[in-house]
Every structure is written in structure tokens, then in C-alpha cells.
Motif scaffolding. Structure first.
Motif, PDB file in Angstrom:
ATOM      1  N   LEU A   1      34.237  46.526  43.944  1.00 25.29           N
ATOM      2  CA  LEU A   1      35.507  47.096  44.398  1.00 25.29           C
ATOM      3  C   LEU A   1      35.357  48.564  44.770  1.00 25.29           C
ATOM      4  O   LEU A   1      35.907  49.024  45.790  1.00 25.29           O
ATOM      5  N   THR A   2      34.622  49.307  43.955  1.00 23.99           N
ATOM      6  CA  THR A   2      34.394  50.724  44.269  1.00 23.99           C
ATOM      7  C   THR A   2      33.676  50.887  45.596  1.00 23.99           C
ATOM      8  O   THR A   2      34.006  51.763  46.404  1.00 23.99           O
ATOM      9  N   THR A   3      32.696  50.015  45.852  1.00 21.03           N
ATOM     10  CA  THR A   3      31.963  50.080  47.112  1.00 21.03           C
ATOM     11  C   THR A   3      32.850  49.703  48.287  1.00 21.03           C
ATOM     12  O   THR A   3      32.751  50.301  49.368  1.00 21.03           O
ATOM     13  N   VAL A   4      33.725  48.724  48.104  1.00 22.17           N
ATOM     14  CA  VAL A   4      34.646  48.335  49.173  1.00 22.17           C
ATOM     15  C   VAL A   4      35.568  49.493  49.542  1.00 22.17           C
ATOM     16  O   VAL A   4      35.849  49.742  50.725  1.00 22.17           O
ATOM     17  N   LEU A   5      36.034  50.218  48.538  1.00 20.81           N
ATOM     18  CA  LEU A   5      36.991  51.300  48.784  1.00 20.81           C
ATOM     19  C   LEU A   5      36.331  52.557  49.344  1.00 20.81           C
ATOM     20  O   LEU A   5      36.933  53.258  50.168  1.00 20.81           O
ATOM     21  N   TYR A   6      35.106  52.840  48.886  1.00 17.19           N
ATOM     22  CA  TYR A   6      34.488  54.114  49.253  1.00 17.19           C
ATOM     23  C   TYR A   6      33.116  53.952  49.904  1.00 17.19           C
ATOM     24  O   TYR A   6      32.388  54.932  50.053  1.00 17.19           O
ATOM     25  N   GLY A   7      32.748  52.717  50.274  1.00 10.60           N
ATOM     26  CA  GLY A   7      31.436  52.484  50.858  1.00 10.60           C
ATOM     27  C   GLY A   7      31.342  52.950  52.304  1.00 10.60           C
ATOM     28  O   GLY A   7      32.307  53.469  52.899  1.00 10.60           O
ATOM     29  N   GLN A   8      30.166  52.756  52.869  1.00 15.81           N
ATOM     30  CA  GLN A   8      29.916  53.179  54.245  1.00 15.81           C
ATOM     31  C   GLN A   8      30.803  52.410  55.214  1.00 15.81           C
ATOM     32  O   GLN A   8      30.919  51.190  55.154  1.00 15.81           O
TER      33      GLN A   8
ATOM     34  N   GLU B   1      38.704  53.940  52.535  1.00 15.16           N
ATOM     35  CA  GLU B   1      38.535  53.412  53.888  1.00 15.16           C
ATOM     36  C   GLU B   1      37.844  52.051  53.777  1.00 15.16           C
ATOM     37  O   GLU B   1      36.664  51.967  53.457  1.00 15.16           O
ATOM     38  N   ILE B   2      38.609  50.994  54.029  1.00 17.55           N
ATOM     39  CA  ILE B   2      38.099  49.628  53.912  1.00 17.55           C
ATOM     40  C   ILE B   2      37.784  49.103  55.305  1.00 17.55           C
ATOM     41  O   ILE B   2      38.647  49.097  56.189  1.00 17.55           O
TER      42      ILE B   2
ATOM     43  N   ILE C   1      33.210  46.084  53.052  1.00 16.47           N
ATOM     44  CA  ILE C   1      33.445  44.805  52.382  1.00 16.47           C
ATOM     45  C   ILE C   1      32.130  44.059  52.179  1.00 16.47           C
ATOM     46  O   ILE C   1      31.849  43.532  51.090  1.00 16.47           O
ATOM     47  N   ALA C   2      31.305  44.015  53.232  1.00 15.77           N
ATOM     48  CA  ALA C   2      30.010  43.336  53.114  1.00 15.77           C
ATOM     49  C   ALA C   2      29.129  44.029  52.083  1.00 15.77           C
ATOM     50  O   ALA C   2      28.449  43.368  51.274  1.00 15.77           O
ATOM     51  N   LEU C   3      29.164  45.356  52.076  1.00 17.85           N
ATOM     52  CA  LEU C   3      28.357  46.106  51.113  1.00 17.85           C
ATOM     53  C   LEU C   3      28.876  45.897  49.694  1.00 17.85           C
ATOM     54  O   LEU C   3      28.096  45.812  48.737  1.00 17.85           O
ATOM     55  N   GLY C   4      30.197  45.798  49.529  1.00 14.74           N
ATOM     56  CA  GLY C   4      30.770  45.564  48.207  1.00 14.74           C
ATOM     57  C   GLY C   4      30.402  44.197  47.654  1.00 14.74           C
ATOM     58  O   GLY C   4      30.081  44.066  46.473  1.00 14.74           O
ATOM     59  N   VAL C   5      30.443  43.170  48.511  1.00 11.07           N
ATOM     60  CA  VAL C   5      30.045  41.827  48.076  1.00 11.07           C
ATOM     61  C   VAL C   5      28.576  41.821  47.679  1.00 11.07           C
ATOM     62  O   VAL C   5      28.187  41.246  46.639  1.00 11.07           O
ATOM     63  N   ALA C   6      27.737  42.460  48.487  1.00  9.71           N
ATOM     64  CA  ALA C   6      26.305  42.511  48.173  1.00  9.71           C
ATOM     65  C   ALA C   6      26.050  43.262  46.868  1.00  9.71           C
ATOM     66  O   ALA C   6      25.205  42.861  46.067  1.00  9.71           O
ATOM     67  N   THR C   7      26.792  44.340  46.646  1.00  8.63           N
ATOM     68  CA  THR C   7      26.618  45.113  45.415  1.00  8.63           C
ATOM     69  C   THR C   7      27.004  44.302  44.186  1.00  8.63           C
ATOM     70  O   THR C   7      26.292  44.287  43.178  1.00  8.63           O
ATOM     71  N   ALA C   8      28.144  43.605  44.264  1.00  8.70           N
ATOM     72  CA  ALA C   8      28.584  42.794  43.122  1.00  8.70           C
ATOM     73  C   ALA C   8      27.585  41.679  42.821  1.00  8.70           C
ATOM     74  O   ALA C   8      27.245  41.436  41.653  1.00  8.70           O
ATOM     75  N   LEU C   9      27.091  41.015  43.860  1.00  9.63           N
ATOM     76  CA  LEU C   9      26.117  39.943  43.651  1.00  9.63           C
ATOM     77  C   LEU C   9      24.818  40.489  43.082  1.00  9.63           C
ATOM     78  O   LEU C   9      24.185  39.866  42.224  1.00  9.63           O
ATOM     79  N   ARG C  10      24.424  41.664  43.544  1.00  6.95           N
ATOM     80  CA  ARG C  10      23.167  42.243  43.060  1.00  6.95           C
ATOM     81  C   ARG C  10      23.281  42.650  41.596  1.00  6.95           C
ATOM     82  O   ARG C  10      22.328  42.469  40.823  1.00  6.95           O
ATOM     83  N   VAL C  11      24.431  43.192  41.196  1.00  9.05           N
ATOM     84  CA  VAL C  11      24.627  43.542  39.785  1.00  9.05           C
ATOM     85  C   VAL C  11      24.535  42.293  38.914  1.00  9.05           C
ATOM     86  O   VAL C  11      23.907  42.295  37.857  1.00  9.05           O
TER      87      VAL C  11
END
Length: 259
Positions: free
Chosen positions: A77-84, A97-98, A103-113
Motif C-alpha cells: 500500500l505504501t508503494t502504491v501511494l508513494y511509488g514511482q 500519486e497512484i 500499482i504494479a510496483l506495489g503488487v510486486a513489493t507485497a508479493l516479494r515480502v
């Protein structure tokens, strides 16, 4: 059963702790090479299949991996809100800024964690600290003084919960636990910090008096052996990492941060 008590059931419990650390390291390094949902998703799927074969009780899995399940969506969620930002922008408000890219980076980050955290936690909770110290000293050849000191410190970690409970009861009995929750937490945390320093000092003095810091080669009561199943665990970890990377490359989603 406490969170720090090792699980002694299932195939994972029979592996050498060094093999468990090596397997977790292989998967972690592979997933850190790229930030994409395909490699993390494939690795997570394979890990879940392997964990079902490990015969770890479901309740233990849920309780011990709860922090990972909480941290993964928060990180996403943090990456979705403030990611690239890239592609179509859906929401733009102050620093938030969503967009398609975030969104793609946030999904990838959550899956990687999840893909890194779940196997690491479940491998760690099946490790006995003494077996780990034996393996690090005999197989990895780490300095005996460092290994024994780390083992003693790890043994003391399990006392933190009991110390916290004792401090709570003592402060309540003295009538100093009626203030605000935040202020009470800070005061009790400082008390626990002081108590841990005193206990660590006493432990260091006692170990030094008993010759744990003496020079020379130490002997070990229990030999640590790296068996065939330990090599097999490393091979399985390498296969999981290799399949995850191959799937990401084949799908065209491989996105190495340093490339």
C-alpha cells in the motif's frame, strides 16, 4: 508454545540449520535481483506447495507468520501511494500519486515480502539455537567466541516476554502504571532496556570466568553433520529461485533495479 520455541515436527526439523539458512539466502538473493510480480508470485506459489509438504501445524504457521501477512500489504500500500509514477495517473493529491506503475510496483513489493518472509520465518522457527551454533562453528567455521556469545544472547531473548510481564505486575503493584498508555510504554521499555543491560553484563562476566573467552581450539559436544537431505534442500531452493527468474524473463517482466 511461545513464538521463540522451535518447532520439532516435520521434515524441516531434521535439516541442518546451516542448510536452512543457505536455502533462505538463495531464495532471498534471487528475489532481490528484480522487482516484478512474476518472479515473486512464482516463488511464493512454489513455496506454499513446499510448505504444505513440510507438515507444519496450520495454527503454528498462522501465528508465527502473522507479522509477515501484516507487513506485506502495508508495504504494498505504501508503494502504491508513494511509488514511482508511470502510465495512467488515477489519483493525485499532495504527495500521494497512484498510477499504473505504482500499482504494479506495489503488487510486486507485497508479493516479494511474502515470498521472502514466509519461508524465512518458517525455517527459522524450526531451528534450535544450540544446533545453529554447532553448525556455524563446525561447518561455516565462524569464530567460537562469536558463536557462543551469539548463542547466549539468543537464549536470553526468550526472557524478554517474562521480564515485560514481571515489570508490568511490579509497576502496577507500586501504583505507577496508571498514567497514559504511551507514557507507560516508554517508561517500561526503558526499564526493560536497563534490566537487559544488567543481565548481559552479568552473563558476560560469568562466561569469561568459566573460560568461554579463552584462546585456543574449542571442542564441541555434538558434531554437526551436513547430510544428503541438507544438500537436497539447497538444490530445491536453487530450483525455486531458478524457476522464478526464468518465469520472469520469459514473461518479459524482469526488472532488475541495477540494470
Amino acid at each position: 508454545m511461545t513464538l521463540l520455541q522451535p518447532l520439532r515436527t516435520g521434515p524441516l526439523a531434521t535439516l541442518n540449520p546451516v542448510a536452512k539458512l543457505g536455502a533462505a539466502l538463495i531464495v532471498t538473493v534471487a528475489l532481490l535481483l528484480s522487482i516484478d510480480p512474476v518472479s515473486a508470485g512464482v516463488a511464493l506459489g512454489l513455496e506454499l506447495v513446499l510448505l504444505t509438504l513440510a507438515r507444519i501445524p496450520l495454527r503454528s504457521v498462522i501465528v508465527r507468520t502473522a507479522p509477515v501477512w501484516i507487513a506485506a500489504p502495508l508495504a504494498g500500500l505504501t508503494t502504491v501511494l508513494y511509488g514511482q509514477t508511470s502510465g495512467t495517473v488515477y489519483v493525485q493529491w499532495w504527495a500521494v500519486e497512484i498510477s499504473d506503475g505504482s500499482i504494479a510496483l506495489g503488487v510486486a513489493t507485497a508479493l516479494r515480502v511474502l515470498a521472502i518472509g514466509l519461508p524465512a520465518v518458517l525455517l527459522f522457527v524450526t531451528i534450535d539455537p544450540t544446533d545453529l551454533a554447532d553448525g556455524l562453528a563446525q561447518l561455516v567455521r565462524l569464530p567460537a567466541r562469536f558463536v557462543i556469545g551469539g548463542l547466549a544472547a539468543l537464549r536470553l531473548v526468550g526472557l524478554f516476554a517474562e521480564d515485560w510481564r514481571a515489570l508490568t505486575l511490579a509497576r502496577r503493584a507500586r501504583g505507577v502504571a496508571e498514567s497514559g498508555a504511551f507514557r507507560r510504554f516508554l517508561g517500561q521499555s526503558f526499564a526493560l532496556f536497563v534490566l537487559s543491560l544488567r543481565r548481559g553484563t552479568k552473563l558476560a562476566t560469568a562466561m569469561e570466568a568459566r573460560g568461554f573467552g579463552a584462546p585456543g581450539t574449542r571442542t564441541w559436544a555434538r558434531p554437526s553433520v551436513f547430510r544428503g537431505r541438507d544438500w537436497a534442500a539447497l538444490v530445491v531452493a536453487a530450483l525455486v529461485a531458478g524457476l522464478a527468474i526464468a518465469a520472469a524473463v520469459a514473461a518479459g517482466s524482469w526488472n532488475a533495479p541495477l540494470s
